[in-house]
Design an enzyme around this catalytic site. Sequence first.
Site, mmCIF file in Angstrom:
data_model
loop_
_atom_site.group_PDB
_atom_site.id
_atom_site.type_symbol
_atom_site.label_atom_id
_atom_site.label_comp_id
_atom_site.label_asym_id
_atom_site.label_seq_id
_atom_site.Cartn_x
_atom_site.Cartn_y
_atom_site.Cartn_z
ATOM 1 C CG ASP A 1 -61.724 8.015 -19.332
ATOM 2 O OD1 ASP A 1 -61.758 7.438 -18.898
ATOM 3 O OD2 ASP A 1 -60.232 9.492 -19.022
ATOM 4 C CB SER A 2 -63.370 2.279 -18.727
ATOM 5 O OG SER A 2 -64.164 2.613 -19.456
ATOM 6 C CG ASP B 1 -64.577 9.503 -20.629
ATOM 7 O OD1 ASP B 1 -65.789 10.616 -20.061
ATOM 8 O OD2 ASP B 1 -64.533 8.889 -20.494
ATOM 9 C CD GLU C 1 -66.293 6.517 -11.269
ATOM 10 O OE1 GLU C 1 -65.826 7.144 -11.947
ATOM 11 O OE2 GLU C 1 -64.971 5.155 -10.902
ATOM 12 C CD GLU D 1 -62.544 11.276 -15.142
ATOM 13 O OE1 GLU D 1 -61.406 11.581 -13.991
ATOM 14 O OE2 GLU D 1 -62.659 10.368 -15.573
HETATM 15 O O1 KIV Z 1 -64.299 6.081 -18.253
HETATM 16 C C1 KIV Z 1 -65.200 5.313 -18.053
HETATM 17 O O2 KIV Z 1 -65.513 3.821 -18.392
HETATM 18 C C2 KIV Z 1 -66.321 6.561 -17.434
HETATM 19 C C3 KIV Z 1 -67.278 5.538 -16.804
HETATM 20 C C4 KIV Z 1 -66.765 4.559 -15.103
HETATM 21 C C5 KIV Z 1 -68.047 6.652 -15.935
HETATM 22 O O3 KIV Z 1 -66.257 7.199 -17.005
#
Ligand code: KIV
Length: 275
Positions: free
Chosen positions: A46-47, A85, A185, A118
């Site tokens: 979700d980044s 995610d 993380e 998460e």
């Molecule tokens: O959303 C993401 O890219 C992540 C990674 C940093 C683990 O959760």
Amino acid sequence: MGKRISIHDLRRMKHKGEKIAMLTCYDYTSARIVDQVGIPIILVGDSLGMVMHGHDSTLRVTLDMMIHHSRSVSRGTTGAMVVVDLPFGSYSASDLPLSLGTARRAIAEGGATAVKIEGGRRMAPVVGTLVASGIPVMGHIGLTPQSIHMIGGYRVQGRGDEAGERLLAAAKTLEEAGAFAMVLECVPAKLAKRISEELTIPTIGIGAGPECDGQVQVWHDLMGLTQGMNPRHAKAYAQLADTIRGAAAAYLEDVTAGSFPGPEHSFDFDELMDR
Ligand code: KIV
């Protein structure tokens, strides 16, 4: 590429001491390249809300956005496991039917193999519910950006003995609930080492030192596309922002000067008639 990487392959890799690389991808073209290289896990993180859509956190990402990106990544892969995610607000320990519905859509419509959620111990019922429905779940503890307003900032988690024990307990609880792997993380390296030793499932670190069973990096950081905002735990293996800037500037110059397209990029009427 042979068959797709499974959760069993990852467990085998941990037990053989083979390090596991995971990389985020958000589109078909990059996923295809990463798949060809043989990276075993692609994370549709979700980044993407930040690096693909320009938001200042991951909190604005929707399930539809995740499915949209996951679909293109899945189409670009044949060997890598695709993990997607579940975004903020789309799952909760206090609403298991919501969580299950979200995960089912992510897998069925997004084409991923597994989901990542998460949160610590409180997420165990969510993990258990999804796993019981045949959906593999990757946990994510330590710095959990979806809880940024609770945490109060992007900072290292699990500092001090008590916080470290809490994180270790969370990792064990999620493993018992059925998680097949665990992202750590921004956790002190010593603590990440201990968690990795005590879990039977693989740990995948980001800002968690070298002793995790694997590592994950964000595409834009790795490729040198995150202009001027690289976090300490990121390593740029290329400088694509410079390469792209150079190519775009050269194109602009050529078009402005009238030197592109040349004859080799154009279709001549006589030449076409001769064929
Ligand atoms: O959303 C993401 O890219 C992540 C990674 C940093 C683990 O959760």
